[in-house]
Every structure is written in structure tokens, then in C-alpha cells.
Design a protein around this motif. Structure first.
Motif, PDB file in Angstrom:
ATOM      1  N   ASN A  31       0.818  -1.199   0.000  1.00 40.87           N
ATOM      2  CA  ASN A  31       0.000   0.000   0.000  1.00 40.87           C
ATOM      3  C   ASN A  31       0.860   1.261   0.000  1.00 40.87           C
ATOM      4  OD1 ASN A  31      -2.092   1.754   0.153  1.00 40.87           O
ATOM      5  ND2 ASN A  31      -2.505   1.403   2.321  1.00 40.87           N
ATOM      6  N   GLY A  32       0.885   1.990  -1.123  1.00 44.10           N
ATOM      7  CA  GLY A  32       1.656   3.217  -1.201  1.00 44.10           C
ATOM      8  C   GLY A  32       3.148   3.014  -1.303  1.00 44.10           C
ATOM      9  N   THR A  33       3.597   1.796  -1.576  1.00 46.73           N
ATOM     10  CA  THR A  33       5.021   1.486  -1.653  1.00 46.73           C
ATOM     11  C   THR A  33       5.377   1.076  -3.078  1.00 46.73           C
ATOM     12  OG1 THR A  33       4.992   0.680   0.621  1.00 46.73           O
ATOM     13  CG2 THR A  33       6.848   0.016  -0.744  1.00 46.73           C
ATOM     14  N   TYR A  34       6.494   1.619  -3.571  1.00 45.40           N
ATOM     15  CA  TYR A  34       6.942   1.281  -4.914  1.00 45.40           C
ATOM     16  C   TYR A  34       8.411   0.912  -4.883  1.00 45.40           C
ATOM     17  CZ  TYR A  34       2.629   3.420  -6.443  1.00 45.40           C
ATOM     18  OH  TYR A  34       1.299   3.718  -6.612  1.00 45.40           O
ATOM     19  N   THR A  35       8.785   0.008  -5.773  1.00 51.42           N
ATOM     20  CA  THR A  35      10.189  -0.364  -5.937  1.00 51.42           C
ATOM     21  C   THR A  35      10.560  -0.096  -7.386  1.00 51.42           C
ATOM     22  OG1 THR A  35       9.970  -2.103  -4.286  1.00 51.42           O
ATOM     23  CG2 THR A  35      11.882  -2.222  -5.755  1.00 51.42           C
ATOM     24  N   VAL A  36      11.630   0.664  -7.590  1.00 53.32           N
ATOM     25  CA  VAL A  36      12.087   0.995  -8.935  1.00 53.32           C
ATOM     26  C   VAL A  36      13.601   0.822  -8.984  1.00 53.32           C
ATOM     27  CG1 VAL A  36      12.304   2.822 -10.645  1.00 53.32           C
ATOM     28  CG2 VAL A  36      10.235   2.634  -9.286  1.00 53.32           C
ATOM     29  N   THR A  37      14.092   0.253 -10.074  1.00 51.11           N
ATOM     30  CA  THR A  37      15.533   0.075 -10.245  1.00 51.11           C
ATOM     31  C   THR A  37      15.995   0.856 -11.468  1.00 51.11           C
ATOM     32  OG1 THR A  37      15.456  -2.106  -9.215  1.00 51.11           O
ATOM     33  CG2 THR A  37      17.373  -1.620 -10.599  1.00 51.11           C
ATOM     34  N   THR A 146      31.955   3.272 -13.496  1.00 53.39           N
ATOM     35  CA  THR A 146      31.083   4.406 -13.833  1.00 53.39           C
ATOM     36  C   THR A 146      29.603   4.167 -13.549  1.00 53.39           C
ATOM     37  OG1 THR A 146      30.830   3.649 -16.122  1.00 53.39           O
ATOM     38  CG2 THR A 146      32.648   5.196 -15.655  1.00 53.39           C
ATOM     39  N   ASP A 147      29.192   2.923 -13.366  1.00 53.16           N
ATOM     40  CA  ASP A 147      27.769   2.600 -13.232  1.00 53.16           C
ATOM     41  C   ASP A 147      27.432   1.987 -11.877  1.00 53.16           C
ATOM     42  OD1 ASP A 147      27.712   3.377 -15.865  1.00 53.16           O
ATOM     43  OD2 ASP A 147      27.266   1.400 -16.672  1.00 53.16           O
ATOM     44  N   THR A 148      26.313   2.446 -11.309  1.00 53.73           N
ATOM     45  CA  THR A 148      25.804   1.899 -10.056  1.00 53.73           C
ATOM     46  C   THR A 148      24.324   1.609 -10.231  1.00 53.73           C
ATOM     47  OG1 THR A 148      27.386   3.195  -8.758  1.00 53.73           O
ATOM     48  CG2 THR A 148      25.454   2.353  -7.593  1.00 53.73           C
ATOM     49  N   GLN A 149      23.922   0.388  -9.898  1.00 50.83           N
ATOM     50  CA  GLN A 149      22.502   0.048  -9.929  1.00 50.83           C
ATOM     51  C   GLN A 149      21.870   0.556  -8.641  1.00 50.83           C
ATOM     52  OE1 GLN A 149      21.159  -3.942 -11.191  1.00 50.83           O
ATOM     53  NE2 GLN A 149      20.231  -4.038  -9.155  1.00 50.83           N
ATOM     54  N   LEU A 150      20.792   1.323  -8.777  1.00 53.51           N
ATOM     55  CA  LEU A 150      20.076   1.873  -7.632  1.00 53.51           C
ATOM     56  C   LEU A 150      18.672   1.288  -7.579  1.00 53.51           C
ATOM     57  CD1 LEU A 150      21.006   5.650  -8.065  1.00 53.51           C
ATOM     58  CD2 LEU A 150      22.073   3.979  -6.511  1.00 53.51           C
ATOM     59  N   THR A 151      18.299   0.759  -6.442  1.00 53.53           N
ATOM     60  CA  THR A 151      16.937   0.289  -6.247  1.00 53.53           C
ATOM     61  C   THR A 151      16.309   1.152  -5.177  1.00 53.53           C
ATOM     62  OG1 THR A 151      17.549  -1.980  -6.848  1.00 53.53           O
ATOM     63  CG2 THR A 151      15.458  -1.679  -5.666  1.00 53.53           C
ATOM     64  N   PHE A 152      15.209   1.795  -5.540  1.00 53.71           N
ATOM     65  CA  PHE A 152      14.501   2.696  -4.640  1.00 53.71           C
ATOM     66  C   PHE A 152      13.302   1.958  -4.038  1.00 53.71           C
ATOM     67  CE2 PHE A 152      16.902   5.315  -7.348  1.00 53.71           C
ATOM     68  CZ  PHE A 152      17.196   6.464  -6.638  1.00 53.71           C
ATOM     69  N   TYR A 153      13.224   2.010  -2.734  1.00 52.82           N
ATOM     70  CA  TYR A 153      12.087   1.471  -1.996  1.00 52.82           C
ATOM     71  C   TYR A 153      11.386   2.708  -1.428  1.00 52.82           C
ATOM     72  CZ  TYR A 153      14.748  -2.792  -2.501  1.00 52.82           C
ATOM     73  OH  TYR A 153      15.446  -3.861  -3.016  1.00 52.82           O
ATOM     74  N   VAL A 154      10.332   3.148  -2.098  1.00 57.46           N
ATOM     75  CA  VAL A 154       9.699   4.426  -1.799  1.00 57.46           C
ATOM     76  C   VAL A 154       8.335   4.209  -1.159  1.00 57.46           C
ATOM     77  CG1 VAL A 154       8.920   6.626  -2.755  1.00 57.46           C
ATOM     78  CG2 VAL A 154      10.887   5.461  -3.776  1.00 57.46           C
ATOM     79  N   PHE A 155       8.134   4.878  -0.029  1.00 61.63           N
ATOM     80  CA  PHE A 155       6.844   4.869   0.665  1.00 61.63           C
ATOM     81  C   PHE A 155       6.242   6.263   0.519  1.00 61.63           C
ATOM     82  CE2 PHE A 155       9.843   2.221   3.075  1.00 61.63           C
ATOM     83  CZ  PHE A 155       9.264   0.986   2.871  1.00 61.63           C
TER      84      PHE A 155
END
Length: 156
Positions: A31-37, A146-155
Motif C-alpha cells: 500500500n503506497g510502496t513502490y520499488t524501482v531500479t 562508472t555505473d551503479t545500480q540503484l533500487t529505490f524502496y519508496v513509501f
């Protein structure tokens, strides 16, 4: 010395998120949480000081990609805060802003810099626009110089 990589790299945020895609393409984790990479790719980097001693600053600019498409950018600044460690690593305090189509997400936290790439986590401390009430965290996984994988766990 290898290039410094932040995502939040600051972080530095330091450092992205839902940005990258409209809400319908973000993966809801609850609920209201998203994960984006996304992948953050360094475009500019500067160092103030010698880059190894306490007080030295590292500033990076990165482009953010999702599915090989440019979806945003990140600007981050990190300051070396601790240099006396048993493994010769350095602790940095990092702050980053991830600029997306629907607003910005800010992140900050400690990143430990070693000779070998290390994963890191930063806190999402807020945002603007669509992300104005965002919280959560960003997990960074260094892919190469030069590259970093970022995973966002957003509430929200």
C-alpha cells in the motif's frame, strides 16, 4: 584509484526512483510502496582536497537510465568523515538529489569507500512534486567504475 560511485553517490544520493517511470510501470510492493531500479552513470566528478583525508569532498553528477532510456539525473556531494579504520576504508557522509520528470527525491547517509566496490544503503529523506512525502531507502550496487545500480524502496 577507481572512480567514486554514488547513487544517492549520494547519495550520492544520494541517489532515484519512481522517477524513472510513470506510476503504472513501477512495481507496487504494498500500500503506497513502490520499488524501482535504475542505473546511475557518472557524467562528471570533482574532488576538493586530496580525496583520501578527512574533510575531502567528492561531487558527482550522474544520468539515470531505465531500460537503456534516460529517465533523470542525480547530483550528489560526499564528505569524508572518518579515515581511521582497520581495513583502510573511509566513511563518507553523502547527500544526493535525484531529478525526475515528476519531482525530485532526496537521499542521504553514510557510504563506506574501499578499494573494492561495496553495496550501500541511503535513507530517502523527502522530495518534491509527486514525491513530496516520500520516505524509504535506496540500495546501491556498484556495477563498474562508472555505473551503479540503484533500487529505490519508496513509501508515500
Amino acid at each position: 584509484m577507481r572512480s567514486f560511485n554514488l547513487g544517492l553517490s549520494t547519495a550520492a544520493a544520494v541517489s532515484a526512483l519512481l522517477c524513472c517511470a510513470p506510476p503504472a510501470s513501477a512495481a507496487p510492493a504494498g500500500n503506497g510502496t513502490y520499488t524501482v531500479t535504475v542505473v546511475a552513470r557518472n557524467t562528471e566528478q570533482s574532488v576538493v582536497g586530496d580525496g583520501t583525508s578527512q574533510g575531502s569532498e567528492i561531487t558527482v553528477a550522474q544520468d539515470l537510465y531505465r531500460d537503456n532510456q534516460l529517465v533523470g539525473r542525480n547530483v550528489a556531494n560526499c564528505r569524508i568523515a572518518r579515515t581511521v579504520t582497520a581495513d583502510n576504508s573511509r566513511d563518507m557522509q553523502c547527500l544526493g538529489t535525484f531529478v525526475l520528470a515528476d519531482g525530485d527525491i532526496t537521499g542521504q547517509g553514510r557510504i563506506t569507500f574501499t578499494q573494492a566496490p561495496t553495496d550501500f544503503d541511503l535513507a530517502i529523506t523527502g522530495g518534491t512534486g509527486r514525491y513530496r512525502n516520500a520516505s524509504g531507502w535506496i540500495h546501491g550496487h556498484v556495477l563498474n567504475d562508472t555505473d551503479t545500480q540503484l533500487t529505490f524502496y519508496v513509501f508515500r
